[in-house]
Design a protein around this motif. Sequence first.
Motif, PDB file in Angstrom:
ATOM      1  N   ARG A  51       0.839  -1.200   0.000  1.00  0.00           N
ATOM      2  CA  ARG A  51       0.000   0.000   0.000  1.00  0.00           C
ATOM      3  C   ARG A  51       0.870   1.244   0.000  1.00  0.00           C
ATOM      4  NH1 ARG A  51      -2.631  -1.431   5.859  1.00  0.00           N
ATOM      5  NH2 ARG A  51      -1.069  -3.016   6.225  1.00  0.00           N
ATOM      6  N   VAL A  52       0.277   2.351  -0.390  1.00  0.00           N
ATOM      7  CA  VAL A  52       0.998   3.616  -0.424  1.00  0.00           C
ATOM      8  C   VAL A  52       0.575   4.463   0.769  1.00  0.00           C
ATOM      9  CG1 VAL A  52       1.245   3.560  -2.924  1.00  0.00           C
ATOM     10  CG2 VAL A  52      -0.729   4.702  -1.914  1.00  0.00           C
ATOM     11  N   GLY A  53       1.407   5.462   1.106  1.00  0.00           N
ATOM     12  CA  GLY A  53       1.120   6.308   2.252  1.00  0.00           C
ATOM     13  C   GLY A  53       1.591   7.729   2.033  1.00  0.00           C
ATOM     14  N   ASP A  54       1.929   8.391   3.128  1.00  0.00           N
ATOM     15  CA  ASP A  54       2.302   9.801   3.100  1.00  0.00           C
ATOM     16  C   ASP A  54       3.812   9.966   3.260  1.00  0.00           C
ATOM     17  OD1 ASP A  54      -0.436  10.537   2.900  1.00  0.00           O
ATOM     18  OD2 ASP A  54      -0.667  10.199   5.059  1.00  0.00           O
ATOM     19  N   ARG A  55       4.240  11.202   3.485  1.00  0.00           N
ATOM     20  CA  ARG A  55       5.667  11.513   3.617  1.00  0.00           C
ATOM     21  C   ARG A  55       6.269  10.742   4.792  1.00  0.00           C
ATOM     22  NH1 ARG A  55       9.124  15.253   6.153  1.00  0.00           N
ATOM     23  NH2 ARG A  55      10.797  16.037   4.794  1.00  0.00           N
ATOM     24  N   VAL A  56       7.486  10.248   4.610  1.00  0.00           N
ATOM     25  CA  VAL A  56       8.158   9.443   5.628  1.00  0.00           C
ATOM     26  C   VAL A  56       8.977  10.343   6.553  1.00  0.00           C
ATOM     27  CG1 VAL A  56       9.719   7.518   6.047  1.00  0.00           C
ATOM     28  CG2 VAL A  56       8.334   7.569   3.959  1.00  0.00           C
ATOM     29  N   PRO A  57       8.757  10.288   7.873  1.00  0.00           N
ATOM     30  CA  PRO A  57       9.606  11.047   8.791  1.00  0.00           C
ATOM     31  C   PRO A  57      11.070  10.628   8.642  1.00  0.00           C
ATOM     32  CG  PRO A  57       7.663  10.217   9.919  1.00  0.00           C
ATOM     33  CD  PRO A  57       7.695   9.552   8.569  1.00  0.00           C
ATOM     34  N   PRO A  58      11.998  11.575   8.574  1.00  0.00           N
ATOM     35  CA  PRO A  58      13.409  11.223   8.376  1.00  0.00           C
ATOM     36  C   PRO A  58      13.944  10.221   9.393  1.00  0.00           C
ATOM     37  CG  PRO A  58      13.087  13.581   8.084  1.00  0.00           C
ATOM     38  CD  PRO A  58      11.782  13.038   8.579  1.00  0.00           C
ATOM     39  N   ALA A  59      13.512  10.335  10.650  1.00  0.00           N
ATOM     40  CA  ALA A  59      14.022   9.420  11.678  1.00  0.00           C
ATOM     41  C   ALA A  59      13.597   7.983  11.409  1.00  0.00           C
ATOM     42  CB  ALA A  59      13.543   9.861  13.062  1.00  0.00           C
ATOM     43  N   LEU A  60      12.364   7.784  10.902  1.00  0.00           N
ATOM     44  CA  LEU A  60      11.905   6.433  10.598  1.00  0.00           C
ATOM     45  C   LEU A  60      12.584   5.884   9.345  1.00  0.00           C
ATOM     46  CD1 LEU A  60       8.071   6.349  11.386  1.00  0.00           C
ATOM     47  CD2 LEU A  60       9.937   5.197  12.586  1.00  0.00           C
ATOM     48  N   LEU A  61      12.807   6.730   8.351  1.00  0.00           N
ATOM     49  CA  LEU A  61      13.524   6.289   7.156  1.00  0.00           C
ATOM     50  C   LEU A  61      14.941   5.869   7.522  1.00  0.00           C
ATOM     51  CD1 LEU A  61      13.597   5.914   4.081  1.00  0.00           C
ATOM     52  CD2 LEU A  61      14.334   8.303   3.904  1.00  0.00           C
TER      53      LEU A  61
END
Length: 240
Positions: A51-61
């Motif tokens: 599935r697709v989502g929204d912008r990824v927080p830099p810390a989680l990436l």
Amino acid sequence: MAIHTDAEPLPRSVGDRPGILFAPPGVDPLPSHVHVTPIDFFNVLASRRSRVGDRVPPALLSSLLWHVTQLRERRFDGRFGQWESRPGPSAGGIHPIRLMTIPLDTNDDVGIYDDAVHSMARPPRDASETIRLNAASVSELTGAVAGTTVQFLADPTRLAACYVNHETLLWRDAGAMTAILCLTAEALGLTAVPLGRHGDEIVQSCGLPARVKGVGAVHIGSRPPADQGIADPARDHSGR
């Protein structure tokens, strides 16, 4: 792509592997804190969806990249000398695949993850064309308008030095990387959808050496807190 009629790979007696993908003009350190979630592995298997989502927080990436590529062990007693142990299996313990992150938001930077120092290396050339090509590809394949693409890239000469008929091994490694990345994204509360492309044009657009090839990609996104770790068929991209 690997097909069942391809010649079987055979190990060479000597494996002299090039170790440098390219000399980056600079690196940007990533957050040192790595997120770890107390989620059961079988719950991850049960809830994973494309599935697709929204912008990824830099810390989680940053945490995603660390978990997927973390070096657990390196020794020099393998079939080809040096071998490494990482979360995903790799032929001969060579691990030739690197990860390039490409945001759909042009305000974010394109980077090639350097797991040795947990940093992002800047590509040799301005990456605006890379972002444009990737955005068009992601839109066509998934309809996503936000998130970050993790493009797989590899120098096939690393495998070719160790195996005759090495091509299928590279795609097997890429398949393993896709699975590890998607499961890790699920565990971190992120969305993930594999992309049906190799990505050569996208990889070459930022000035990497001609020998470097695209070997697949996964598009990553975030999802609302209420949806964390929960399979929601209404938001599935592929229904799988």
